[in-house]
Scaffold this motif. Structure first.
Motif, PDB file in Angstrom:
ATOM      1  N   LYS A 108       0.826  -1.202   0.000  1.00 29.13           N
ATOM      2  CA  LYS A 108       0.000   0.000   0.000  1.00 29.13           C
ATOM      3  C   LYS A 108       0.862   1.255   0.000  1.00 29.13           C
ATOM      4  N   THR A 109       1.996   1.223   0.687  1.00 26.84           N
ATOM      5  CA  THR A 109       2.907   2.370   0.676  1.00 26.84           C
ATOM      6  C   THR A 109       3.421   2.645  -0.727  1.00 26.84           C
ATOM      7  N   PHE A 110       3.723   1.587  -1.468  1.00 27.73           N
ATOM      8  CA  PHE A 110       4.179   1.738  -2.854  1.00 27.73           C
ATOM      9  C   PHE A 110       3.023   1.947  -3.834  1.00 27.73           C
ATOM     10  N   ARG A 111       1.776   1.908  -3.335  1.00 25.41           N
ATOM     11  CA  ARG A 111       0.555   2.090  -4.145  1.00 25.41           C
ATOM     12  C   ARG A 111       0.387   0.979  -5.185  1.00 25.41           C
ATOM     13  N   LEU A 112       0.759  -0.234  -4.815  1.00 22.86           N
ATOM     14  CA  LEU A 112       0.603  -1.386  -5.694  1.00 22.86           C
ATOM     15  C   LEU A 112      -0.672  -2.130  -5.321  1.00 22.86           C
ATOM     16  N   GLY A 113      -1.795  -1.453  -5.468  1.00 17.84           N
ATOM     17  CA  GLY A 113      -3.066  -2.033  -5.066  1.00 17.84           C
ATOM     18  C   GLY A 113      -3.635  -2.995  -6.086  1.00 17.84           C
ATOM     19  N   LYS A 114      -3.375  -2.774  -7.367  1.00 20.36           N
ATOM     20  CA  LYS A 114      -3.953  -3.599  -8.426  1.00 20.36           C
ATOM     21  C   LYS A 114      -2.890  -4.514  -9.021  1.00 20.36           C
ATOM     22  N   MET A 115      -3.379  -5.625  -9.568  1.00 18.83           N
ATOM     23  CA  MET A 115      -2.477  -6.536 -10.273  1.00 18.83           C
ATOM     24  C   MET A 115      -1.888  -5.843 -11.494  1.00 18.83           C
ATOM     25  N   PHE A 116      -0.604  -6.114 -11.763  1.00 17.07           N
ATOM     26  CA  PHE A 116       0.119  -5.603 -12.920  1.00 17.07           C
ATOM     27  C   PHE A 116       0.253  -4.084 -12.893  1.00 17.07           C
ATOM     28  N   SER A 117       0.188  -3.495 -11.699  1.00 14.84           N
ATOM     29  CA  SER A 117       0.476  -2.072 -11.562  1.00 14.84           C
ATOM     30  C   SER A 117       1.952  -1.905 -11.210  1.00 14.84           C
ATOM     31  N   GLY A 118       2.561  -0.837 -11.736  1.00 13.81           N
ATOM     32  CA  GLY A 118       3.987  -0.602 -11.519  1.00 13.81           C
ATOM     33  C   GLY A 118       4.257   0.823 -11.076  1.00 13.81           C
ATOM     34  N   VAL A 119       5.319   0.988 -10.293  1.00 16.23           N
ATOM     35  CA  VAL A 119       5.694   2.308  -9.783  1.00 16.23           C
ATOM     36  C   VAL A 119       7.213   2.449  -9.832  1.00 16.23           C
ATOM     37  N   PHE A 120       7.664   3.696  -9.912  1.00 13.62           N
ATOM     38  CA  PHE A 120       9.084   4.008  -9.789  1.00 13.62           C
ATOM     39  C   PHE A 120       9.416   4.195  -8.312  1.00 13.62           C
ATOM     40  N   VAL A 121      10.576   3.680  -7.909  1.00  5.82           N
ATOM     41  CA  VAL A 121      11.008   3.764  -6.516  1.00  5.82           C
ATOM     42  C   VAL A 121      12.446   4.261  -6.491  1.00  5.82           C
ATOM     43  N   LYS A 122      12.698   5.299  -5.684  1.00  5.80           N
ATOM     44  CA  LYS A 122      14.058   5.802  -5.493  1.00  5.80           C
ATOM     45  C   LYS A 122      14.781   4.889  -4.516  1.00  5.80           C
ATOM     46  N   LEU A 123      15.928   4.357  -4.929  1.00  4.72           N
ATOM     47  CA  LEU A 123      16.637   3.360  -4.136  1.00  4.72           C
ATOM     48  C   LEU A 123      17.395   4.008  -2.990  1.00  4.72           C
ATOM     49  N   THR A 124      17.007   3.655  -1.798  1.00  3.39           N
ATOM     50  CA  THR A 124      17.704   4.033  -0.567  1.00  3.39           C
ATOM     51  C   THR A 124      17.776   2.772   0.293  1.00  3.39           C
ATOM     52  N   PRO A 125      18.593   2.763   1.354  1.00  2.24           N
ATOM     53  CA  PRO A 125      18.623   1.565   2.221  1.00  2.24           C
ATOM     54  C   PRO A 125      17.241   1.165   2.739  1.00  2.24           C
ATOM     55  N   GLU A 126      16.383   2.150   3.028  1.00  8.29           N
ATOM     56  CA  GLU A 126      15.045   1.844   3.540  1.00  8.29           C
ATOM     57  C   GLU A 126      14.169   1.212   2.463  1.00  8.29           C
ATOM     58  N   THR A 127      14.163   1.803   1.256  1.00  8.26           N
ATOM     59  CA  THR A 127      13.310   1.257   0.195  1.00  8.26           C
ATOM     60  C   THR A 127      13.815  -0.105  -0.289  1.00  8.26           C
TER      61      THR A 127
END
Length: 246
Positions: A108-127
């Motif tokens: 839910k934090t990444f907003r991946l609620g639906k199947m086959f949905s994609g998001v960009f994520v900035k890479l940090t140690p936490e992510t």
């Protein structure tokens, strides 16, 4: 007999007709009562039947997540060839019913609620740690500039006053992101690919990318679509997946 006489139809006794009418009325009243009882249980919704296999699958999936998260706390998993990477693209490729609550919160934090949905994520140690937690349910990797551009141009949508709007007007982009120096579509693409200082603002403005999967894509023994392959870190192979689903 010349065949001109009308054929007499058999008559039904009056008491039998009354009995049939009374029986039909009783059946109609019974059906009405059954419908009213069903609506009392769930007003406006149909009762959903879940098979025993579904409960067993969800229970096993939850136990597997719990044990996997305990192992992750003991053994720190390192992702190779990630030191020079700043951006990742995460795609949800697995059903999440019955998963661990911690996994569900991260999705839910990444907003991946639906199947086959994609998001960009900035890479940090936490992510990176968060991605490792949801890894059995997502495919992820490092997109190149071409993939970022194609996703934005073909499936890019922004949230404006609670509504999804396609990114076809630079004036709209300037109204929403002009305060951070983003005034056109090229600025959006550059900010995402470079994972710049305003990445969070741009990513929050964008809606998750809803990708498409071929209808003929079959499901393998693990439960994943054969068109998508196995979950986990694809590295630069995520670009091939984006081409296939975009």
């Amino acid at each position: 007999m010349d065949g001109t006489e009308s054929r007499k139809l058999p008559r039904v006794p009056e008491n039998l007709l009354k009995r049939r009418k009374k029986y039909q009325g009783l059946k109609a009243a019974e059906a009405k009562r059954a419908l009213e009882e069903k609506r009392k249980l769930q007003p406006g919704k149909q009762i959903k039947f879940k098979r025993l296999e579904t409960f067993v699958r969800d229970s096993r999936r939850k136990m597997r997540d719990d044990s996997r998260l305990r192992r992750m706390q003991i053994y720190k998993k390192k992702i190779p060839n990630i030191s020079s990477k700043k951006l990742a693209f995460v795609v949800r490729i697995m059903d999440i019913q019955g998963v661990n609550q911690h996994v569900l919160r991260i999705l839910k934090t990444f907003r991946l609620g639906k199947m086959f949905s994609g998001v960009f994520v900035k890479l940090t140690p936490e992510t990176i740690t968060m991605i490792q937690v949801i890894e059995p349910y997502v495919a992820w990797g490092f997109p190149n500039l071409k993939s970022v551009r194609e996703l934005i141009l073909k499936r890019g949508q922004g949230m404006v006053k609670g509504k999804k709007m396609p990114l076809t007007d630079n004036n709209m982009i300037e109204e929403q992101l002009g305060r951070v120096g983003i005034i056109c579509l090229e600025d959006v693409i550059h900010e995402l690919y470079s994972a710049g200082e305003n990445f969070t603002e741009v990513n929050k403005f964008l809606c998750p990318f809803q990708l498409s999967v071929a209808r003929h894509a079959g499901v393998n023994r693990k439960g994943y679509l054969t068109e998508l392959g196995d979950p986990g870190n694809r590295g630069v192979g995520i670009n091939e997946l984006i081409r296939k689903l975009n």
